[in-house]
Design a protein around this motif. Structure first.
Motif, PDB file in Angstrom:
ATOM      1  N   CYS A 155       1.297   3.596   6.346  1.00 12.45           N
ATOM      2  CA  CYS A 155      -0.119   3.325   6.506  1.00 12.45           C
ATOM      3  C   CYS A 155      -0.625   4.015   7.771  1.00 12.45           C
ATOM      4  CB  CYS A 155      -0.348   1.829   6.704  1.00 12.45           C
ATOM      5  SG  CYS A 155      -1.170   1.031   5.347  1.00 12.45           S
TER       6      CYS A 155
ATOM      7  N   HIS B  17      -0.471   7.595   4.464  1.00 12.47           N
ATOM      8  CA  HIS B  17      -1.514   7.419   3.472  1.00 12.47           C
ATOM      9  C   HIS B  17      -2.654   6.667   4.140  1.00 12.47           C
ATOM     10  CE1 HIS B  17       1.356   3.957   2.793  1.00 12.47           C
ATOM     11  NE2 HIS B  17       0.242   3.281   2.968  1.00 12.47           N
TER      12      HIS B  17
ATOM     13  N   CYS C  62      -2.580   1.557  -0.090  1.00 11.69           N
ATOM     14  CA  CYS C  62      -1.374   1.071  -0.768  1.00 11.69           C
ATOM     15  C   CYS C  62      -1.620  -0.258  -1.484  1.00 11.69           C
ATOM     16  CB  CYS C  62      -0.251   0.922   0.251  1.00 11.69           C
ATOM     17  SG  CYS C  62      -0.763   0.138   1.791  1.00 11.69           S
TER      18      CYS C  62
ATOM     19  N   CYS D 274       2.035  -1.460   1.439  1.00  8.83           N
ATOM     20  CA  CYS D 274       3.321  -0.946   1.897  1.00  8.83           C
ATOM     21  C   CYS D 274       3.868  -1.889   2.969  1.00  8.83           C
ATOM     22  CB  CYS D 274       3.165   0.477   2.439  1.00  8.83           C
ATOM     23  SG  CYS D 274       2.212   0.571   3.964  1.00  8.83           S
TER      24      CYS D 274
ATOM     25  N   PHE E  32       1.798  -2.072   6.170  1.00 12.33           N
ATOM     26  CA  PHE E  32       0.560  -2.840   5.995  1.00 12.33           C
ATOM     27  C   PHE E  32       0.855  -4.338   5.961  1.00 12.33           C
ATOM     28  CE2 PHE E  32      -2.851  -4.784   3.551  1.00 12.33           C
ATOM     29  CZ  PHE E  32      -3.974  -4.208   4.102  1.00 12.33           C
TER      30      PHE E  32
HETATM   31 ZN   LIG Z   1       0.072   1.273   3.479  1.00 13.32          ZN
END
Ligand SMILES: [Zn+2]
Length: 284
Positions: free
Chosen positions: A74, A98, A103, A111, A114
């Motif tokens: 993230c 990303h 996500c 993820c 996160f």
């Molecule tokens: Zn993420």
């Protein structure tokens, strides 16, 4: 297996010099009784290292671990923020990140980064990063409460004129809050304990320790001057409080029971947690 890991884990942090921008909070106002002198060696000043820098340092280590497993992490910045340097943000997205929270569209909890650090939508991270209280008086340091021995110093630097005719005349004085000879326990609490969280923490701390002299992985400010080179180590999560305190006691070594726990941790617990991390990272 994860049931035998408590919510509270500790990272041992040792460093010769820590400069946290200008945000180290000290208790000098009441320790000094109004007679505080910066350079008095008798100062018995304690204070607090806020969690912001520690958190960023840890997160960066965790991002690296995730990326080295071939996944993306993230991005720490809000994707809808008005970045002054949009090019830099977009470049990050090409090299292992990303968009923050993207996500969540794929997997419920997002993820692993996160999940741990939280994000928008008032979603709290599942790891709480506490500040570290430090004191120069070793006997008053309670490691089980995430405290450290540390010696507050006010560093003063004179910025001098470069003009030869000025004969190095001082232009201004810059003060800097620093903590020297720091050794203590950083207390982290999982709001929810998951095997992949513990594995990621263990691997990130190893990574940060191995890369402690890399500029990117030093802690706090003054990094060009050797500040923030940190020896770090995850204290065995299987240790009880007495064993945790023993880690910091120079006069005492590990007990047989502690040695057994090290073996257990390395041969049984960690590999299982690491397998869970690999699985989790492959989801995104
Ligand atoms: Zn993420």
């Amino acid at each position: 297996m994860i049931d035998s890991i408590g919510q509270d884990v500790y990272v041992r942090i040792q460093t010769d010099l820590l400069v946290i921008g200008d945000s180290i909070m000290t208790d000098r106002h009441h320790a000094s009784n109004g007679n505080y002198e910066d350079d008095d060696p008798q100062n018995q000043i304690g204070g607090i290292v806020p969690a912001f820098s520690l958190s960023g340092w840890l997160r960066h280590g965790m991002e690296k671990v995730v990326q080295e497993k071939g996944a993306t992490a993230c991005h720490p910045g809000e994707s809808n923020a008005n970045f002054q340097m949009e090019g830099v943000y977009n470049r990050d997205l090409e090299v292992g990140y990303h968009k923050k929270g993207s996500c969540v569209e794929d997997v419920d909890n997002g993820c692993v980064i996160f999940d741990l650090f939280g994000g928008f939508g008032n979603r709290p991270g599942k790891v709480m990063r506490r500040p570290i209280k430090f004191s120069p008086v070793r006997s008053s340091v309670d490691y089980t409460r995430g405290q450290a021995e540390g010696h507050y110093r006010r560093l003063n630097r004179n910025i001098v004129s470069r003009n030869e005719g000025d004969n190095r005349q001082p232009l201004r004085n810059v003060g800097l809050d620093a903590v020297g000879n720091f050794d203590g326990a950083w207390h982290l609490s999982f709001r929810e304990v998951k095997p992949e969280f513990v594995a990621l923490l263990a691997e990130a701390i190893d990574y940060l320790d191995a890369h402690k002299t890399d500029f990117m992985h030093q802690l706090g400010g003054a990094r060009n001057f050797g500040g923030g080179i940190v020896d770090c180590e995850l204290v065995n999560p299987l240790y009880n409080e007495t064993e945790l305190s023993r880690v910091f006691d120079r006069g005492k070594g590990a007990t047989n029971k502690m040695d057994d726990k090290v073996e257990q941790w390395e041969n049984e617990y960690l590999p299982e947690f690491q397998a869970a991390l690999v699985e989790r990272v492959e989801e995104i």
